[in-house]
Design an enzyme around this catalytic site. Structure first.
Site, PDB file in Angstrom:
ATOM      1  N   GLU A   1      -4.898  -4.866  10.768  1.00  0.00           N
ATOM      2  CA  GLU A   1      -3.902  -3.821  10.965  1.00  0.00           C
ATOM      3  C   GLU A   1      -4.185  -3.060  12.261  1.00  0.00           C
ATOM      4  O   GLU A   1      -4.985  -2.112  12.261  1.00  0.00           O
ATOM      5  CB  GLU A   1      -3.935  -2.827   9.797  1.00  0.00           C
ATOM      6  CG  GLU A   1      -3.580  -3.420   8.460  1.00  0.00           C
ATOM      7  CD  GLU A   1      -3.060  -2.348   7.504  1.00  0.00           C
ATOM      8  OE1 GLU A   1      -1.982  -2.563   6.937  1.00  0.00           O
ATOM      9  OE2 GLU A   1      -3.710  -1.298   7.340  1.00  0.00           O
TER      10      GLU A   1
ATOM     11  N   GLU B   1      -6.833   4.611   8.037  1.00  0.00           N
ATOM     12  CA  GLU B   1      -6.648   6.034   7.712  1.00  0.00           C
ATOM     13  C   GLU B   1      -7.896   6.603   7.059  1.00  0.00           C
ATOM     14  O   GLU B   1      -8.219   7.774   7.229  1.00  0.00           O
ATOM     15  CB  GLU B   1      -5.410   6.182   6.805  1.00  0.00           C
ATOM     16  CG  GLU B   1      -4.119   5.965   7.585  1.00  0.00           C
ATOM     17  CD  GLU B   1      -2.955   5.425   6.766  1.00  0.00           C
ATOM     18  OE1 GLU B   1      -3.015   5.477   5.520  1.00  0.00           O
ATOM     19  OE2 GLU B   1      -1.981   4.934   7.376  1.00  0.00           O
TER      20      GLU B   1
ATOM     21  N   ASN C   1       0.858  -1.186   0.000  1.00  0.00           N
ATOM     22  CA  ASN C   1       0.000   0.000   0.000  1.00  0.00           C
ATOM     23  C   ASN C   1       0.894   1.236   0.000  1.00  0.00           C
ATOM     24  O   ASN C   1       1.480   1.581   1.025  1.00  0.00           O
ATOM     25  CB  ASN C   1      -0.897  -0.034   1.252  1.00  0.00           C
ATOM     26  CG  ASN C   1      -1.743   1.220   1.384  1.00  0.00           C
ATOM     27  OD1 ASN C   1      -1.808   2.045   0.471  1.00  0.00           O
ATOM     28  ND2 ASN C   1      -2.402   1.358   2.529  1.00  0.00           N
TER      29      ASN C   1
ATOM     30  N   GLY D   1       2.965   2.362  10.758  1.00  0.00           N
ATOM     31  CA  GLY D   1       3.939   3.438  10.613  1.00  0.00           C
ATOM     32  C   GLY D   1       4.709   3.751  11.884  1.00  0.00           C
ATOM     33  O   GLY D   1       5.409   4.755  11.956  1.00  0.00           O
TER      34      GLY D   1
ATOM     35  N   SER E   1       3.890  -1.982  10.244  1.00  0.00           N
ATOM     36  CA  SER E   1       5.345  -2.018  10.404  1.00  0.00           C
ATOM     37  C   SER E   1       5.967  -3.346   9.978  1.00  0.00           C
ATOM     38  O   SER E   1       6.929  -3.828  10.590  1.00  0.00           O
ATOM     39  CB  SER E   1       5.740  -1.676  11.856  1.00  0.00           C
ATOM     40  OG  SER E   1       5.335  -0.360  12.180  1.00  0.00           O
TER      41      SER E   1
ATOM     42  N   LYS F   1       0.073   4.231  -0.280  1.00  0.00           N
ATOM     43  CA  LYS F   1      -0.594   5.407   0.313  1.00  0.00           C
ATOM     44  C   LYS F   1      -0.405   6.622  -0.611  1.00  0.00           C
ATOM     45  O   LYS F   1      -0.288   6.452  -1.820  1.00  0.00           O
ATOM     46  CB  LYS F   1      -0.108   5.648   1.745  1.00  0.00           C
ATOM     47  CG  LYS F   1      -0.223   4.370   2.593  1.00  0.00           C
ATOM     48  CD  LYS F   1      -0.033   4.595   4.062  1.00  0.00           C
ATOM     49  CE  LYS F   1      -0.159   3.254   4.800  1.00  0.00           C
ATOM     50  NZ  LYS F   1      -0.037   3.364   6.256  1.00  0.00           N
TER      51      LYS F   1
ATOM     52  N   HIS G   1      -9.472   1.058   5.132  1.00  0.00           N
ATOM     53  CA  HIS G   1      -8.192   1.266   5.825  1.00  0.00           C
ATOM     54  C   HIS G   1      -8.420   2.206   7.007  1.00  0.00           C
ATOM     55  O   HIS G   1      -9.242   3.125   6.921  1.00  0.00           O
ATOM     56  CB  HIS G   1      -7.160   1.858   4.851  1.00  0.00           C
ATOM     57  CG  HIS G   1      -5.769   1.823   5.398  1.00  0.00           C
ATOM     58  ND1 HIS G   1      -5.316   2.727   6.337  1.00  0.00           N
ATOM     59  CD2 HIS G   1      -4.743   0.975   5.170  1.00  0.00           C
ATOM     60  CE1 HIS G   1      -4.068   2.436   6.647  1.00  0.00           C
ATOM     61  NE2 HIS G   1      -3.691   1.378   5.961  1.00  0.00           N
TER      62      HIS G   1
HETATM   63  P1  13P Z   1       3.320   0.491   7.573  1.00  0.00           P
HETATM   64  O1  13P Z   1       3.787  -0.794   6.956  1.00  0.00           O
HETATM   65  O2  13P Z   1       4.043   1.688   7.056  1.00  0.00           O
HETATM   66  O3  13P Z   1       3.269   0.403   9.062  1.00  0.00           O
HETATM   67  O4  13P Z   1       1.784   0.691   7.081  1.00  0.00           O
HETATM   68  C1  13P Z   1       0.899  -0.333   7.245  1.00  0.00           C
HETATM   69  C2  13P Z   1      -0.334  -0.006   6.509  1.00  0.00           C
HETATM   70  O5  13P Z   1      -1.099   0.846   6.901  1.00  0.00           O
HETATM   71  C3  13P Z   1      -0.595  -0.739   5.259  1.00  0.00           C
HETATM   72  O6  13P Z   1      -1.892  -0.541   4.829  1.00  0.00           O
END
Ligand code: 13P
Length: 257
Positions: A168, A98, A9, A174, A214, A11, A96
């Site tokens: 997640e 976010e 992803n 992150g 992560s 983003k 997601h």
């Molecule tokens: P990270 O791998 O940067 O922690 O992000 C995970 C994520 O949100 C994937 O959708």
């Protein structure tokens, strides 16, 4: 036997040039790495799906979108429908954290997106996860069960196996602080159990469940080695070609083992 699935992803990252460079590096780097046993899905920003599709054609790499709208067309300025994604994508990430946090996506909205994806032949990667406060309050299991039940409410039995769930935990995204593999496996088991209540254990056994948060080439083995975890949804580490290639190679090795 569930085919492991690693999805990147990206983003809201990459310029056009950066994105094309990254796709090209991934295509070249993964060639000859013996990763045919797993599904690898790249989820770049929607604008780059068209040009990326040319690079990945005939490579075995798949494309996914990061979001879609629940309706097929209409007065929804700035939105992209599942119907518009079908030519380039085989997957779409929905719900997601976010999107839930910053764009007000409720369980109901997520369910609408899952239905839209399936209506148009896209495989949804349904994201669920608890926040830190919820975890600290001991509410993880209730939050996950609620999110999973709601997202799968509109799913018909015949489409269940097309769906992927990404667990997640928000606090792991992150942060560089990935969940513990055993605990992630426990929650994945809970997700499968919740799906089993709705669709029966045999159907639930067909659904692939990813861990996300992560994940890097240094810890993918810990997750892919868990019996309930079938892959990873990778954020930051999917933007570095070498890391992502290594991560996929390790996942494929475990899959074949
Ligand atoms: P990270 O791998 O940067 O922690 O992000 C995970 C994520 O949100 C994937 O959708």
């Amino acid at each position: 036997m569930r085919t492991p699935i690693i999805a990147g992803n990206w983003k809201m990252n990459t310029t056009y040039d950066e994105a094309m460079d990254l796709v090209e590096e991934l295509v070249d780097g993964l060639e000859g790495r013996d990763v045919e046993e797993i599904d690898i899905v790249l989820c770049p920003p929607a604008l780059w799906l068209f040009p990326a599709a040319e690079y990945v054609e005939d490579t075995g790499l798949l494309l996914g979108a990061q979001n879609c709208h629940a309706t097929d067309r209409g007065a929804f300025t700035g939105e992209i429908s599942a119907a518009m994604l079908t030519d380039q994508c085989s997957y779409v990430i929905v719900g997601h954290s976010e999107r839930r946090q910053h764009f007000g996506e409720t369980d109901e909205i997520v369910a609408g997106k899952v239905a839209a994806a399936l209506r148009h032949g896209l495989r949804p990667i349904v994201c669920v996860g608890e926040g830190l406060a919820e975890r600290d309050a001991g509410a993880t299991d209730a939050v996950i069960a609620r999110q999973v039940s709601a997202a799968f409410a509109p799913v018909e039995d015949g489409h269940v196996a097309e769906c992927v769930v990404a667990y997640e935990p928000i606090w792991a995204i992150g942060s560089g602080r990935a969940a513990d593999g055993v605990e992630a496996n426990r929650v994945a088991g809970l997700i499968r159990g919740t799906l089993g209540e709705q669709f029966g254990a045999a159907r639930a056994a067909q659904i692939r469940i990813q861990y996300g948060g992560s994940v890097t080439d240094a810890n993918i083995a810990e997750f892919i080695g868990q019996p309930e975890i079938d892959g990873a949804l990778v954020g930051g580490a999917s933007l570095k070609a070498e890391t992502f290639i290594q991560l996929c190679t390790i996942a494929a090795g475990k899959a074949g083992a």
